[in-house]
Design a protein around this motif. Structure first.
Motif, PDB file in Angstrom:
ATOM      1  N   UNK A  74       0.789  -1.529  -0.158  1.00 47.63           N
ATOM      2  CA  UNK A  74       0.045  -0.217  -0.070  1.00 47.63           C
ATOM      3  C   UNK A  74       0.668   1.647   0.047  1.00 47.63           C
ATOM      4  N   UNK A  75       0.272   2.032  -0.621  1.00 48.68           N
ATOM      5  CA  UNK A  75       1.021   2.838  -0.677  1.00 48.68           C
ATOM      6  C   UNK A  75       0.237   4.905  -0.458  1.00 48.68           C
ATOM      7  N   UNK A  76       0.051   4.992   0.626  1.00 50.76           N
ATOM      8  CA  UNK A  76      -1.551   6.054   0.632  1.00 50.76           C
ATOM      9  C   UNK A  76      -0.885   7.253   0.586  1.00 50.76           C
ATOM     10  N   UNK A  77      -1.406   8.513  -0.179  1.00 56.50           N
ATOM     11  CA  UNK A  77      -0.533   9.666  -0.394  1.00 56.50           C
ATOM     12  C   UNK A  77      -1.947  10.234   0.719  1.00 56.50           C
ATOM     13  N   UNK A  78      -1.194  11.445   1.675  1.00 59.59           N
ATOM     14  CA  UNK A  78      -1.890  12.655   2.223  1.00 59.59           C
ATOM     15  C   UNK A  78      -1.748  13.950   1.632  1.00 59.59           C
ATOM     16  N   UNK A  79      -2.097  14.972   2.184  1.00 59.95           N
ATOM     17  CA  UNK A  79      -1.682  16.018   2.163  1.00 59.95           C
ATOM     18  C   UNK A  79      -1.498  16.721   4.160  1.00 59.95           C
ATOM     19  N   UNK A 126       3.543  10.357 -11.130  1.00 66.38           N
ATOM     20  CA  UNK A 126       2.074   9.847 -10.572  1.00 66.38           C
ATOM     21  C   UNK A 126       1.418  10.341 -10.016  1.00 66.38           C
ATOM     22  N   UNK A 127       1.912  11.066  -8.577  1.00 68.30           N
ATOM     23  CA  UNK A 127       1.357  11.896  -7.346  1.00 68.30           C
ATOM     24  C   UNK A 127       0.530  13.077  -8.098  1.00 68.30           C
ATOM     25  N   UNK A 128       0.796  13.862  -8.769  1.00 66.43           N
ATOM     26  CA  UNK A 128       0.371  14.407  -9.348  1.00 66.43           C
ATOM     27  C   UNK A 128      -0.494  13.892 -10.798  1.00 66.43           C
ATOM     28  N   UNK A 129      -0.768  13.399 -11.214  1.00 68.56           N
ATOM     29  CA  UNK A 129      -1.375  13.271 -11.526  1.00 68.56           C
ATOM     30  C   UNK A 129      -3.579  12.125 -10.975  1.00 68.56           C
ATOM     31  N   UNK A 142       0.645  20.365   0.846  1.00 66.47           N
ATOM     32  CA  UNK A 142       1.118  19.817  -0.720  1.00 66.47           C
ATOM     33  C   UNK A 142       0.480  17.949   0.035  1.00 66.47           C
ATOM     34  N   UNK A 143       1.110  16.847  -1.550  1.00 63.02           N
ATOM     35  CA  UNK A 143      -0.058  15.880  -1.038  1.00 63.02           C
ATOM     36  C   UNK A 143       1.363  15.057  -1.473  1.00 63.02           C
TER      37      UNK A 143
END
Length: 319
Positions: free
Chosen positions: A179-184, A216-219, A255-256
């Protein structure tokens, strides 16, 4: 001369006139887009590299590259030849590893390319893996998603680790990994820190620091805002998660980032995770390699190592 002899001569022209050294040199020039860098990598003089490339191109009788100033640009044919040269080198490298294994020697070359998200845990996994292979040659490249896709097409590495799966047009084996969760995130003194279930509409009013095009994060972030009919208030475009984190710390915006990239700062560090609706974005990392690629003994063992133990390093680094 018999027909069979004539056919043999025609079909084995390359075997008769090309050398393995030429193949190695051209692959290096193609990879570095430079005679000088290729010479340095192979520990050869630049005139030697130039001579080898000249003979190589004359044997093939097709234009392989254009040289503009000091820059080398492969032709379409040159790209195909470079790809085939890498395949030849890979086969011989695999053979060398097999022979070393028969001799009780654990040597070889392992080339890994990862998106910036994976750079936080992969060195730990590589360090542990290499304890059993102290003499292996390691190549570890960190880049964004767009560059990873190009490297896959050019067959530059053994294994790739990326977030978003490659497009269906790219024929590749994809193995979900961790898993690779993205957070603000925001500076710990930011007014939004501590608020619960912050709406994405409210976030749209904040200056946001975004990763570069091709990330990929931007997308993923752009897709989430687009699905909500919102526009990102982009203040700066920056390359790399660490640059983003420093800019957030400097108060330039929010940011994220991947959640696990915050493990060094810890829960009491200068950066805080914001409680934003729809976040964390549930993403995952994938191990990827081209379909039909003949994995070396070493890359196969590293793949098995990652699937068995690699995620432990990743989980350890989650905050």
């Amino acid at each position: 001369m018999s027909n069979k002899t004539q056919e043999f001569g025609a079909s084995h022209h390359l075997i008769r006139y090309l050398t393995l050294r030429q193949i190695q040199v051209f692959e290096a020039v193609a990879r570095y887009s430079s005679f000088t860098k290729a010479a340095e990598a192979l520990h050869l003089t630049q005139p030697t590299v130039s001579t080898q490339i000249k003979s190589f191109q004359e044997s093939l009788d097709v234009p392989l590259y254009e040289q503009i100033g000091r820059n080398i640009y492969l032709t379409d044919v040159g790209e195909e030849v470079a790809y085939s040269c890498r395949q030849v080198i890979d086969v011989l490298s695999n053979l060398e590893m097999k022979l070393n294994d028969f001799k009780g020697m654990r040597k070889g070359r392992l080339r890994i390319a990862v998106v910036t998200t994976a750079k936080y845990f992969l060195p730990l996994a590589l360090g542990e893996f290499s304890k059993n292979y102290p003499d292996i040659e390691l190549s570890f490249t960190v880049c964004n998603r767009e560059t990873i896709l190009s490297r896959i097409e050019e067959n530059l590495d053994d294994l790739y680790i990326m977030g978003q799966k490659p497009p269906s047009s790219l024929d590749a084996v994809v193995i979900p990994f961790a898993p690779n969760p993205l957070v603000f995130i925001a500076h710990r003194d930011h007014p939004l820190v501590g608020e619960k279930n912050i709406s994405l509409k409210r976030i749209a009013d904040e200056p946001v620091l975004m990763r570069e095009v091709g990330s990929g994060i931007r997308s993923a972030v752009e897709e989430r805002f687009h699905n909500q009919g919102l526009v990102i208030n982009e203040r700066l475009t920056l390359e790399g998660t660490e640059t983003i984190k420093h800019a957030v710390f400097g108060g330039l915006g929010i940011s994220v980032v991947p959640k696990h990239s915050l493990y060094i700062e810890g829960v009491e560090g200068p950066l805080a995770i914001l409680d934003v609706e729809g976040f964390p974005l549930a993403k995952e990392l994938n191990i990827v390699y081209p379909t039909g690629k003949s994995l070396s003994i070493l890359s196969t063992e590293f793949l098995e190592f990652l699937l068995e133990k690699g995620a432990e390093y990743f989980q350890t680094n989650n905050t």
